[in-house]
Design an enzyme around this catalytic site. Sequence first.
Site, PDB file in Angstrom:
ATOM      1  N   SER A 158       0.788  -1.232   0.000  1.00  0.00           N
ATOM      2  CA  SER A 158       0.000   0.000   0.000  1.00  0.00           C
ATOM      3  C   SER A 158       0.823   1.285   0.000  1.00  0.00           C
ATOM      4  CB  SER A 158      -0.970  -0.010   1.181  1.00  0.00           C
ATOM      5  OG  SER A 158      -1.988  -0.974   0.982  1.00  0.00           O
ATOM      6  N   CYS A 203       6.834  -2.595   5.754  1.00  0.00           N
ATOM      7  CA  CYS A 203       7.261  -3.373   6.916  1.00  0.00           C
ATOM      8  C   CYS A 203       8.559  -2.828   7.500  1.00  0.00           C
ATOM      9  CB  CYS A 203       7.466  -4.835   6.517  1.00  0.00           C
ATOM     10  SG  CYS A 203       5.982  -5.588   5.834  1.00  0.00           S
ATOM     11  N   ASN A 407       7.751  -7.563  11.603  1.00  0.00           N
ATOM     12  CA  ASN A 407       6.742  -6.554  11.295  1.00  0.00           C
ATOM     13  C   ASN A 407       5.403  -6.964  11.929  1.00  0.00           C
ATOM     14  OD1 ASN A 407       6.269  -8.745   9.454  1.00  0.00           O
ATOM     15  ND2 ASN A 407       4.959  -7.361   8.292  1.00  0.00           N
ATOM     16  N   PRO A 408       4.343  -6.162  11.803  1.00  0.00           N
ATOM     17  CA  PRO A 408       3.091  -6.476  12.509  1.00  0.00           C
ATOM     18  C   PRO A 408       2.484  -7.829  12.174  1.00  0.00           C
ATOM     19  CG  PRO A 408       3.049  -4.210  11.773  1.00  0.00           C
ATOM     20  CD  PRO A 408       4.288  -4.821  11.184  1.00  0.00           C
ATOM     21  N   CYS A 409       2.675  -8.301  10.953  1.00  0.00           N
ATOM     22  CA  CYS A 409       2.027  -9.552  10.547  1.00  0.00           C
ATOM     23  C   CYS A 409       2.966 -10.748  10.557  1.00  0.00           C
ATOM     24  CB  CYS A 409       1.411  -9.385   9.162  1.00  0.00           C
ATOM     25  SG  CYS A 409       0.187  -8.063   9.071  1.00  0.00           S
ATOM     26  N   GLU A 411       5.591 -11.603   8.831  1.00  0.00           N
ATOM     27  CA  GLU A 411       6.255 -12.184   7.664  1.00  0.00           C
ATOM     28  C   GLU A 411       7.654 -11.621   7.437  1.00  0.00           C
ATOM     29  OE1 GLU A 411       3.881  -8.759   5.731  1.00  0.00           O
ATOM     30  OE2 GLU A 411       3.740 -10.094   7.453  1.00  0.00           O
ATOM     31  N   THR A 592      -1.569  -9.723   2.298  1.00  0.00           N
ATOM     32  CA  THR A 592      -2.147  -9.177   1.057  1.00  0.00           C
ATOM     33  C   THR A 592      -3.608  -8.789   1.225  1.00  0.00           C
ATOM     34  OG1 THR A 592      -2.773 -11.349   0.148  1.00  0.00           O
ATOM     35  CG2 THR A 592      -0.570 -10.549  -0.353  1.00  0.00           C
TER      36      THR A 592
END
Length: 761
Positions: A158, A203, A407-409, A411, A592
């Site tokens: 994004s 990220c 990072n937040p997710c 990955e 995603t």
Amino acid sequence: MSENLNNGGGNGRTAVATESSSVNRLETSPATAANRRGMRVQRFFSTEGKNPFDEVEWDRRVAAIKDEKGKTFFEQTNCEVPKFWSQLATNVVSSKYFYGENGTAEREYSVRQLIHRVTRTIADWGIRDGYFATRADGERFYDELTWLCLYQYGAFNSPVWFNVGLYHQYGVEGQGSNYRWDPKTRTAVKTTVAYEFPQGSACFIQSVDDTMESIMELARSEAMLFKFGSGTGTDLSSLRSSKEKLSGGGRPSGPVSFMRVYDAIASVVKSGGKTRRAAKMQTLKCWHPDIVEFIECKTNEEKKAQALIRQGYGANFNDEAYSSVMFQNANLSVRCSDEFLQAAQDDGPWHTKAVTSGQVIGTYRARELMQKIAEGTWLCGDPGVQYEDTIQRWHTCPNTAPINSSNPCSEYMHIDDSACNLSSLNLMKFRRPDGSFDVEAFRAAVRVYITAQEILVDNASYPNGKIATNAHKFRQLGLGYANLGSLLMSTGLPYDSEAARGLCGAITAIMTGQAYLTSAEHAANLGPFEGYVVNRDPMLRVMQMHRDAVDQIDPACPDDLVVAARRVWDDCLALGRQHGYRNAQATVLAPTGTISFMMDCDTTGIEPDIALVKYKQLAGGGMLKIPNRTVPQALERLGYDQPTIGGILAYLERNDTIEGAPALRDAHLGVFDCAFKPLKGQRAIHYMAHLKMMSAAQPFISGAISKTVNMPRESTVEDIMQTYLEGWRLGLKAVAIYRDGSKESQPLSTESESSKQTKKE
């Protein structure tokens, strides 16, 4: 190819710049003066002599976000989109990515404007910086990248759509506050014009030291990341626990107290200036003395939120209940070592140790701590688990520093104070009509996107000088994919099958092999990343580990894909040993979210579909009904005729489930199984199948996998604990779990607003 790309429209301004106006801003840098071989770009997707934008039919539409009752939260008229884009993609891209105040002359109104400002800017940077052998190669690269974005083959994260090209195409400046790498001084310098060096990474991982200055600096840099649409993670294990002493007497506040400060800032800074919530990860290592407080902090806040909801306060994340409690902007994960997990499995003791002295502070049963983690997950989804020693074993740069957080997710995992820009490929676009996978097209797309991401690194800005420096020195990238669940369904494969896991492993291996092969190609031209020399041996060891894993791909996978994976990895290793690699990291599997809608994907990342019919709660208000559009293709692949397919689809539309549909054979039900059990159905993918699919992909991913293991409502705390332990045994780097319905509000569900209200009444 791009002599005249002024494809504006009738709003009285030129939103899309011509080639000459954008290139003139990009003067050749001294670093590109030397003659280099450069990348040769052959056309694979675009057509010689044709502008990609002129190849498609365009449509004018109204983009709107509404709830079930018709209340409008966003509307833009006269939006220009390709005819083959869905209305959902139109709504999402218009509301999230079009630049400018809605209703004003500066507002973007066309997908061609959006894509051109990004792809033209990246191509111009690449031409200037010496990535291509000739200017013609650079122009072909522009056409290829534009074509891939336009036809929904891939999409950047994004922040790229938010920020890239605003200065170079539209002259938007913005106030500089970030840092960028200066090739002349070989240092990170502060930007004076924000969008000249746009923030392009989604990220980040940031460090924090045990000083008040560092703690507050982290708060500032997090705010800047959120402002430009990115997420960040930090390991807080460096902060003294509340059980230790300060040098001047008294007790430290401890990391959980400072987490309240960070959460308060995140709650008021919207991501990218939009309605997206700020996102962050906070981790704590399992030996930290405040580990229990960390594990339980979000659980305690969830209980408060549920009490408020019972008193009639709003249950959505933007309503009173959740906005009144702490830690809702952060994902939490415990960094678990092999020693701790083995102790939990054996029900052995576990000692916590002081940050400053290493002295033992407390002793617990390791299994008791794992149960507390599982209890928190059972109630509210947090904390998750990251597998410390597995992460370090696959680390490409251990001689520089260990990996402390993500990072937040979860990955992106690499050194502290670093960044990663992401992009994802839509796997369904590489499915041939006969159901086979087009390896050559896939490899060609990987080469284009990895190159675009690499070009971004030194042309982007970062929240502080340390990150700008490390981004330049290590050049971490995160290419991934979306729509695996749809690809499997369309091929007639159940998500929970050996054949599906074999296909996943081979595709992931090909992607990462080609990504690093392209990275080695750029290293031959521009040199390897600066941190490569000191990390050469461990990086080549990790590359060999990836190659060795190819021979372990499930034999149910088609032979041609395994052969292709072996070939690309052999080439990747040979070229890498000769020239090194340009990037310390190349691939991740991201969630995603928004970009999957932009690409009209039915499933995100590596996930199966949540449900064949699902309802998405939007951050800015409203709800979208999202049907799975892969079902007809899957039914056709399984041999059903069109009248039968029509009857099955009509049943699905009425009932939100395919179970019980007329003429659907029981043997095929597994193909349509989803993560959650439908409201009127009984079937769902077993949660262990989620772990197995992750384990098929993880050996071929540079970073990690953002994947929520969806567990049914009736799952127990013990079930969750055993799932975490199994993730460790399968060699994963991180696991997050969500028990269906555990939170009073969730963004994706199998129920509409009206059905929820009916049930409530």
